[in-house]
Design an enzyme around this catalytic site. Sequence first.
Site: not given
Lengths: 408, 408
Positions: B158, B184, B195, B403
């Site tokens: 990601t 990841k 995640t 973010n």
Amino acid sequence: MEEIIMFSEASAKAGITYPKGFLAAGVKAGLKKSGNPDVALIYTEKEAAVAGTFTKNAVAAAPVGVSKKVVATHTAHAIVANSGCANACTGAQGEEDAAAMQQITADALGCTAQDVVVASTGIIGKLLPMDKVKLGIHAAAHALSPNGSPDAGNAILTTDTYSKAGTATVVLGGMEVRLGIIAKGSGMIRPDMATVLCFITTDADIDALLLQEALSEVMEHSLNMISIDGDMSTNDMAIILANGAAGNPKIAEKNADYEAFKGVLLALCQGISEKIAADGEGATKFLTIHVVGARSFADAKTVGMSVANSPLVKTAFFGEDPNWGRVICAVGYAGVPMDPERTTVKFGGIPVYAGGVGVPYDAEALHAVMSGHDIVIEIDLNEGDVEAKVWTCDFSYEYVKINGEYHT
Amino acid sequence: MEEIIMFSEASAKAGITYPKGFLAAGVKAGLKKSGNPDVALIYTEKEAAVAGTFTKNAVAAAPVGVSKKVVATHTAHAIVANSGCANACTGAQGEEDAAAMQQITADALGCTAQDVVVASTGIIGKLLPMDKVKLGIHAAAHALSPNGSPDAGNAILTTDTYSKAGTATVVLGGMEVRLGIIAKGSGMIRPDMATVLCFITTDADIDALLLQEALSEVMEHSLNMISIDGDMSTNDMAIILANGAAGNPKIAEKNADYEAFKGVLLALCQGISEKIAADGEGATKFLTIHVVGARSFADAKTVGMSVANSPLVKTAFFGEDPNWGRVICAVGYAGVPMDPERTTVKFGGIPVYAGGVGVPYDAEALHAVMSGHDIVIEIDLNEGDVEAKVWTCDFSYEYVKINGEYHT
């Protein structure tokens, strides 16, 4: 007369010298590179009952130990505080210095060392320049004034962008009882080393043990509900002095007057808590995490803190991104029993998550909420009927700048 | 032959297709706006023992529930994973979609749905575009190759800036046993919704229950020691497939072979953990918090996590500021018994705090440490003889940017 709690400009000016019999001062002693005021003094000639709550950090600063002993005597006449140097991690010399601050203040005011509460905030690991501190305390003692609250309020600031102060009035036994408060927040973003100092004065006549009980209970629902968690810094301290000058019937049991006094103290401390959260380092948003439908206050607080401490939630609000996924995720890992299907989330009153999935919303209305300064995030766990509010702020570039700059 | 653990370029290329009998692929299915690969497939024709560890978040994504059921059967043939959409907070439709991913994969590979582990990562609250997913899985099944590990590794990323992969070899009962890993990480900075997906293949012959026990224990000392804490996301998952193609004497009890296998699995997972931490969102520094002298592993981990999760510590390291005060403060509020007088702190081997106070240091030498990329913060509690390492990164402007950008 109803109770009155104020955070207006006039109230801020009155602050801790609003109750009868309190004087205050704030002076420039040269402890801060900026040259801003850095030594504060609060004094009541009439002996005051004293109560306090302190950091629970195992690494507590020297003044914390010194002031705990003062609170244990149940009476005090003065609070001396400095900013610019935390006097933390300073070993035996630091303890000597904190004791010296007491003695210097006592000598200047004509009371005993055990009558003086000491507080410090600033850089960890540096020794206090005691020659400057001594001159500063003397200057503050000479400057003591019934209008000294703003100066004292300014002298305890570190990275705060403005001084926080307020006043309250309540009638007890037919007598007007006054309360005043000044506080500093600071940087922060999560329970961390951001030091909170909070000084409250009142002319109420109240037993010291009851005063302590009221303060401890109020702190759990006010300063400890900011994500600058009060019990985490090396230097955190909230102190209340009650000198009895109002002449109210002495509160010596948990009667209606006690409840009324505690209620107004709570309102005052919650008001100052909101101000501290809104002035978090680099803050561009003031966020209220309102958790309802919890089984217990502890559950509600845990969920609220989990959301308030999530950097991903905080950066989302900085970006005005209605990212409810980050909120529900932080609820999910809070460690409190919750059912994703039963939990609902609202931003500014607009439902964004329910029944385990996102709720379609009016994008324009939600944009209006997200672009505002004060935003309420309401989380309904639908597990019980207890609620709690946690206050925090967003997480901006400025936070990284403030804390990433080399300032030892 | 000694055991060999590698994270070289060649090893990354071999990755999960290094053990005998494993094929992999990664394709572009159009789930990501960026157009990067987003569907990964791992396949072993020979049935594999399977074990897994999953997020403990109460808000778990649909694929987590589906894959737990696969692991409960103890055998599997394939792992299908997508990035770009987390399939979390997607209700009944999300569960149907996760089950459909299983069935589509099973049909394409000629196995049963219960043989297929499913994983997703990406935005929360969006439904999977199943038409694209279906085409992607078909394309991936056609592209399966013994050289497919890099493609599969890329397809699960990601916000990672590079793919993480490694290999290991160990001789068990005279037979060469191989392991491969891809993972990841993601954003992130503290135990939160970032995640982590971690897929491990091995040609070892090992009982599924022992495989699970080894994986669970290894995760506690590797992925769960990153401050991107594995058990917090809605989608976290670590899966290992062991197809037995190496022909080693089957590991059916906790013998020397079991210990050797577990040891090499640990080294492999710790290596990948370091890589994940070093690639945290916006990271400019890779920080190892090495806590020694603890009474227990839990104590050591708690202290390490407290330091690793402090935004003030992380921003200090971003600013190359040797601010040991923030470190000792985070140790102090960790909630673990500690004595400030006995605790010591070193940065890159240079003592900065001991005996309750700062230690004078060679400023030039410490500057060299702080300006490096990899920094070890050593904390000695002097309470016992247990140690733990926690891996994290610093906290930069870039983190806020990544973010704080509106990306729903």
